[in-house]
Design an enzyme around this catalytic site. Structure first.
Site, PDB file in Angstrom:
ATOM      1  N   LYS A 170      11.830 -54.163  17.330  1.00  0.00           N
ATOM      2  CA  LYS A 170      12.768 -54.801  18.262  1.00  0.00           C
ATOM      3  C   LYS A 170      12.660 -56.319  18.103  1.00  0.00           C
ATOM      4  O   LYS A 170      11.541 -56.872  18.127  1.00  0.00           O
ATOM      5  CB  LYS A 170      12.435 -54.396  19.703  1.00  0.00           C
ATOM      6  CG  LYS A 170      12.704 -52.927  19.994  1.00  0.00           C
ATOM      7  CD  LYS A 170      14.194 -52.637  20.083  1.00  0.00           C
ATOM      8  CE  LYS A 170      14.453 -51.224  20.581  1.00  0.00           C
ATOM      9  NZ  LYS A 170      15.897 -50.905  20.623  1.00  0.00           N
ATOM     10  N   ASP A 200      16.039 -54.216  15.071  1.00  0.00           N
ATOM     11  CA  ASP A 200      17.064 -53.925  16.069  1.00  0.00           C
ATOM     12  C   ASP A 200      17.151 -55.095  17.036  1.00  0.00           C
ATOM     13  O   ASP A 200      16.224 -55.338  17.806  1.00  0.00           O
ATOM     14  CB  ASP A 200      16.721 -52.633  16.821  1.00  0.00           C
ATOM     15  CG  ASP A 200      17.861 -52.182  17.736  1.00  0.00           C
ATOM     16  OD1 ASP A 200      18.886 -52.909  17.811  1.00  0.00           O
ATOM     17  OD2 ASP A 200      17.734 -51.115  18.359  1.00  0.00           O
ATOM     18  N   ASP A 251      25.149 -49.820  16.760  1.00  0.00           N
ATOM     19  CA  ASP A 251      24.527 -48.886  17.698  1.00  0.00           C
ATOM     20  C   ASP A 251      25.265 -48.894  19.040  1.00  0.00           C
ATOM     21  O   ASP A 251      26.018 -47.959  19.340  1.00  0.00           O
ATOM     22  CB  ASP A 251      23.041 -49.263  17.882  1.00  0.00           C
ATOM     23  CG  ASP A 251      22.315 -48.329  18.830  1.00  0.00           C
ATOM     24  OD1 ASP A 251      22.969 -47.502  19.490  1.00  0.00           O
ATOM     25  OD2 ASP A 251      21.074 -48.415  18.934  1.00  0.00           O
ATOM     26  N   LYS A 275      23.651 -41.393  19.018  1.00  0.00           N
ATOM     27  CA  LYS A 275      22.799 -40.885  20.101  1.00  0.00           C
ATOM     28  C   LYS A 275      23.609 -39.830  20.835  1.00  0.00           C
ATOM     29  O   LYS A 275      24.557 -40.165  21.537  1.00  0.00           O
ATOM     30  CB  LYS A 275      22.425 -42.023  21.054  1.00  0.00           C
ATOM     31  CG  LYS A 275      21.570 -43.101  20.397  1.00  0.00           C
ATOM     32  CD  LYS A 275      21.491 -44.318  21.270  1.00  0.00           C
ATOM     33  CE  LYS A 275      20.430 -45.271  20.751  1.00  0.00           C
ATOM     34  NZ  LYS A 275      20.681 -46.655  21.187  1.00  0.00           N
TER      35      LYS A 275
END
Ligand SMILES: [Mg+2]
Length: 368
Positions: A170, A200, A251, A275
């Protein structure tokens, strides 16, 4: 086969360690285990844990949906869940996608059990896909979210020692290029040159900043970068992608078949992060994967850091990715504490074995 009971049980799982993202620090994951029981004694499970920090709604929104929809499903066959899921996917309001995922997973779990098939194979048969190998393992990445660089490095070292071939870090929490270069450089050094490293940014950078950042970070041999700029700016994401040396993944804007199609048409991403709990279920996930495959865009399946039920469902979806499956973000049980993640499908040497038993194919450590 009639549904005789549809119940839900709240859960709250604390993060095992500080978990930072560019948007918010996450402390707990709250949701519901949905339990669907049939007259024949089969029990199906689902997981509904919306991410309030990312606009997914709150557990109370899920509870409203479940209370409203349950009376229409009891005494029907599990197939009756399909139009309900379609309605929730269309609604897209707070908690709708998470509720759709939970109801659909619970129904598909019992349908797959009734057919005597693991959910992965049942999905392939139901959606007309070539069946995944019965002995399939999905390669998974470790996810590193600790804001503290030394702690993040130690976690990354442990992940590599236990066999992970890919680490996702992250970023977007540091101010300025120098801070990010220090963070990413330290992790690259900790994991060595051979392990894949992806970043990310959770939409944390403005477009010019992202372009500068990725130029400075390219020296660390990045596998890909997720969501460098905000979800709302697909043109901006496409601009970053054109200037970047590494592949770009979208995403946060992947919330439906329609938004996924927009991303592909805008040329905004090399990969889509799917997801199932965000796009409104496993069926929705499979539709997006197929559309992306036809467009030559890759897909990566991840959880939203959920209970073992959500992880197992996402794993059965990932098993249906086209061959040469990329590292998927499913190894998230270890990020949380609590009995509902204890029996998640285990990670062995950076791989998750797809359960072979019928349905979701695992036993929840904490029976509901
Ligand atoms: Mg992401």
């Amino acid at each position: 086969m009639k549904i005789t009971g549809l119940n839900w049980f709240p859960y709250c799982l604390p993060f095992a360690d500080a978990f930072g993202t560019a948007q918010a620090a996450l402390k707990v994951r709250e949701g519901f285990i949905v339990r669907l029981e049939t007259a024949s004694g089969l029990v199906g499970l689902g997981d509904a844990a919306p991410l309030p920090e990312f606009g997914g709604g709150y557990p109370a929104d899920v509870e409203r949906w479940l209370s409203e929809l349950t009376p229409g499903l009891v005494n029907q066959t599990p197939e009756a869940v399909r139009p309900v899921v379609a309605r929730l996917r269309k609604n897209r309001g707070p908690g709708a996608a998470a509720s759709a995922f939970a109801l659909e997973t619970a129904a598909f779990d019992v349908l797959a059990q009734a057919a005597g098939l693991p959910l992965s194979l049942w999905l392939a048969a139901t959606y007309g896909l070539s069946p995944p190998s019965a002995d399939l393992s999905v390669p998974v990445n470790a996810t590193i979210g600790q804001p503290d660089i030394a702690v993040a490095c130690e976690t990354a070292r442990q992940a590599v020692a236990s066999g992970f071939g890919c680490v996702k870090l992250k970023v977007g929490m540091e101010t300025g290029v120098a801070g990010e270069v220090e963070r990413v450089g330290a992790i690259r050094q900790a994991i060595g040159p051979d392990v894949k490293l992806r970043l990310d940014a959770n939409g944390g950078w403005a477009v010019p900043q992202a372009i500068e950042m990725l130029m400075a970070l390219a020296q660390f041999d990045l596998e890909l970068v997720e969501q460098p700029v905000t979800a709302a700016d697909l043109e901006g994401l496409a601009r970053v992608r054109r200037s970047a040396k590494m592949p770009i993944a979208a995403d946060e804007p992947v919330i439906s078949l329609e938004t996924a199609e927009n991303i592909i048409q805008t040329g905004a991403a090399d990969f889509l992060i799917i997801k199932p709990m965000v796009v409104g279920g496993l069926g929705a996930g499979l539709e997006i994967i197929e559309m992306a495959r036809l467009a030559g865009v890759g897909c990566i399946v991840t959880t939203t850091i959920d209970s073992a039920v959500g992880i197992a469902a996402a794993l059965h979806l990932a098993a249906n990715l086209p061959a040469s499956i990329p590292f998927c973000g499913l190894a998230t049980a270890s990020l949380l504490n609590g009995p509902l993640v204890e029996n998640a499908p285990p990670v062995v040497a950076g791989q998750m074995q797809v359960p072979k038993k019928p349905g979701l194919g695992f036993d929840l450590a904490f029976p509901v």
